[in-house]
Design an enzyme around this catalytic site. Structure first.
Site, PDB file in Angstrom:
ATOM      1  N   ASP A   1      -7.615  17.376 -15.859  1.00 37.96           N
ATOM      2  CA  ASP A   1      -7.899  15.979 -16.178  1.00 37.96           C
ATOM      3  C   ASP A   1      -7.522  15.783 -17.651  1.00 37.96           C
ATOM      4  OD1 ASP A   1      -9.072  13.566 -16.999  1.00 37.96           O
ATOM      5  OD2 ASP A   1     -10.714  13.743 -15.569  1.00 37.96           O
TER       6      ASP A   1
ATOM      7  N   LYS B   1      -8.265   4.627 -19.714  1.00 44.69           N
ATOM      8  CA  LYS B   1      -8.506   5.041 -21.090  1.00 44.69           C
ATOM      9  C   LYS B   1      -7.241   4.842 -21.936  1.00 44.69           C
ATOM     10  CE  LYS B   1     -12.384   6.128 -19.128  1.00 44.69           C
ATOM     11  NZ  LYS B   1     -12.701   7.431 -18.547  1.00 44.69           N
TER      12      LYS B   1
ATOM     13  N   ARG C   1       0.847  -1.210   0.000  1.00 48.57           N
ATOM     14  CA  ARG C   1       0.000   0.000   0.000  1.00 48.57           C
ATOM     15  C   ARG C   1       0.871   1.245   0.000  1.00 48.57           C
ATOM     16  NH1 ARG C   1      -1.645   2.218   4.583  1.00 48.57           N
ATOM     17  NH2 ARG C   1      -2.199   0.306   5.671  1.00 48.57           N
TER      18      ARG C   1
ATOM     19  N   TYR D   1     -16.642  15.015 -17.096  1.00 48.87           N
ATOM     20  CA  TYR D   1     -17.005  13.601 -16.926  1.00 48.87           C
ATOM     21  C   TYR D   1     -18.089  13.442 -15.854  1.00 48.87           C
ATOM     22  CZ  TYR D   1     -16.582   8.698 -15.708  1.00 48.87           C
ATOM     23  OH  TYR D   1     -16.865   7.399 -15.427  1.00 48.87           O
TER      24      TYR D   1
HETATM   25  C1  LIG Z   1     -13.348   7.776 -17.229  1.00 53.02           C
HETATM   26  C2  LIG Z   1     -12.993   9.130 -16.753  1.00 53.02           C
HETATM   27  C3  LIG Z   1     -12.764   9.390 -15.410  1.00 53.02           C
HETATM   28  C4  LIG Z   1     -12.960   8.346 -14.334  1.00 53.02           C
HETATM   29  O1  LIG Z   1     -12.029   7.338 -14.472  1.00 53.02           O
HETATM   30  P1  LIG Z   1     -12.287   5.810 -13.968  1.00 53.02           P
HETATM   31  O2  LIG Z   1     -11.025   5.146 -14.334  1.00 53.02           O
HETATM   32  O3  LIG Z   1     -13.490   5.325 -14.729  1.00 53.02           O
HETATM   33  O4  LIG Z   1     -12.550   5.892 -12.518  1.00 53.02           O
HETATM   34  C5  LIG Z   1     -12.349  10.663 -15.065  1.00 53.02           C
HETATM   35  N1  LIG Z   1     -12.202  11.637 -15.983  1.00 53.02           N
HETATM   36  C6  LIG Z   1     -12.441  11.423 -17.284  1.00 53.02           C
HETATM   37  C7  LIG Z   1     -12.245  12.528 -18.256  1.00 53.02           C
HETATM   38  C8  LIG Z   1     -12.842  10.173 -17.716  1.00 53.02           C
HETATM   39  O5  LIG Z   1     -13.098   9.976 -19.007  1.00 53.02           O
END
Ligand SMILES: *Cc1c(COP(=O)(O)O)cnc(C)c1O
Length: 384
Positions: free
Chosen positions: A174, A199, A46, A98
């Site tokens: 982000d 992603k 962790r 998101y």
């Molecule tokens: C998918 C996504 C998230 C969240 O990510 P997870 O891996 O699904 O928790 C946050 N920001 C954006 C822009 C996303 O496309």
């Protein structure tokens, strides 16, 4: 080193005397200590794990930050970032973002005593005005997505960083939709970069993961503390898989983007389509700004169909595009954001939002993808 090289040339196993060429999977919870008082390089996964550390070093290098942290999901990375703002502080977020982030900002942040304001950050004056009007006496963080998702609105990163800093606020970006291959917000003044590594960074749809990359040691220290204290770090196996996927980032993104440009042009010319939201089209209102701050438009595009029924039909009738949430995988996906990724933002008439369709373009043959979408459009009139 240029990108393609940097992605595969890195220290695979620092300190390992066997010098493995590929990073080993240290699938262990705990590490024996050399003495009764400790002193090992690692003690508990962790707090730190060698596989995770290689991944984190590589992510820091790619985003140009001083340190990176891998989390169990993008939302866990967002949680770690937003937790830098304690009770009494405030978050100013872009209004198109998101769905899961929206839900967090609507429900979790306020329950922690953090004020949340949404602003159209594509207008720097608006951001300046909102920050100027804040009465918070705690730390303030600006959180943006550019291109935003699903409508691909572009925020000027340099201007946003300057404005945030002028008001004593941090800027967190982000960067999931672009990946560091196409956009590096820290170089433009941001303080923190967040990824849903689910992603493009993984790129194969095999796992959920998140990352936070900090520009300064001071912020890095706080994120490190949270990662250990909250226990939301990414497990070794997922770190190992992610390291593998990450190596082909440039190859994948080049190919996916080239195909996405073609698909965007094809859809733009169809009468069933009202608008194509894609910064690679000259008609996109943020195209010039995006070109100045990023190295390409990426491979996610959103289309507004002439009717909600056409949106539902396109999603249902396409065969090669999997009707699934998420984006950035080597295989193409299609979804109705209002029903899936952005469902937490839906209010009122959900069906009316079905005109909006989001596509993520994979590495399949461009003409197979085009033929699939055109066939789905042709069926539309019959099946709806
Ligand atoms: C998918 C996504 C998230 C969240 O990510 P997870 O891996 O699904 O928790 C946050 N920001 C954006 C822009 C996303 O496309």
């Amino acid at each position: 080193m240029r990108w393609a090289t940097q992605l595969v040339q890195f220290e695979a196993a620092p300190g390992d005397p066997l010098a493995p060429a590929v990073t080993p999977l240290y699938q262990t919870a705990t590490f024996r200590q050399p003495t009764a008082t400790g002193g090992g390089a690692y003690d508990y996964s962790r707090s730190g794990n060698p596989t995770r550390e290689v991944l984190e070093r590589q992510l820091a290098r790619l985003e140009g930050g001083c340190q990176a942290f891998a989390f169990a999901s993008g939302m866990a990375a967002i949680d770690a970032t937003l937790s830098l703002v304690p009770a009494g502080g405030a978050i100013v977020a872009c209004s198109d973002l998101y769905g899961g982030t929206f839900r967090y900002l609507q429900q979790i942040a306020p329950s922690r005593g953090v004020g949340v304001t949404f602003a159209d950050t594509t207008d720097p004056r608006r951001l300046d005005a909102v920050l100027g009007a804040l009465t918070s006496d705690g730390p303030v963080m600006v959180l943006i997505e550019t291109p935003s998702n699903p409508e691909m609105r572009i925020t000027d990163l340099r201007a946003a960083a300057e404005i945030a800093h002028a008001h004593g606020a941090w800027l967190a970006v982000d960067n999931s939709l672009m990946s560091p291959y196409l956009q590096r917000p820290l170089a433009l003044g941001a303080d923190l970069v967040i990824h849903s590594a689910t992603k493009f960074l993984n790129g194969h749809g095999q796992l959920t993961a998140g990352a936070v990359i900090a520009r300064s040691p001071e912020l890095a220290e706080r994120v490190a503390w949270f990662q250990n204290a909250a226990g939301s770090a990414l497990g070794p196996f997922d770190c190992w898989l992610l390291l593998s996927g990450l190596k082909t980032l440039a190859l994948r993104m080049d190919r996916q983007q080239e195909t996405a440009r073609h698909i965007a042009r094809v859809l733009d010319g169809r009468e069933e389509v009202t608008t194509v939201y894609y910064p690679g089209l000259d008609s996109h209102p943020g195209a010039d700004l995006h070109r100045r701050q990023a190295d390409g438009p990426g491979s996610v595009l959103t289309v507004r169909m002439a009717t909600p029924a056409l949106g539902r039909q396109l999603v249902q009738a396409s065969r090669l595009f999997a009707n699934a949430v998420s984006f950035g995988s080597v295989s193409s996906t299609i979804e109705l954001p209002g029903r899936m990724s952005h469902a937490p933002m839906a209010d009122g008439d959900v069906a009316a939002g079905d005109a909006l369709v989001r596509l993520s373009i994979g590495i399949e043959d461009v003409y197979d993808l085009e033929a699939d979408l055109l066939a789905a459009l042709c069926q539309a009139e019959i099946v709806v």
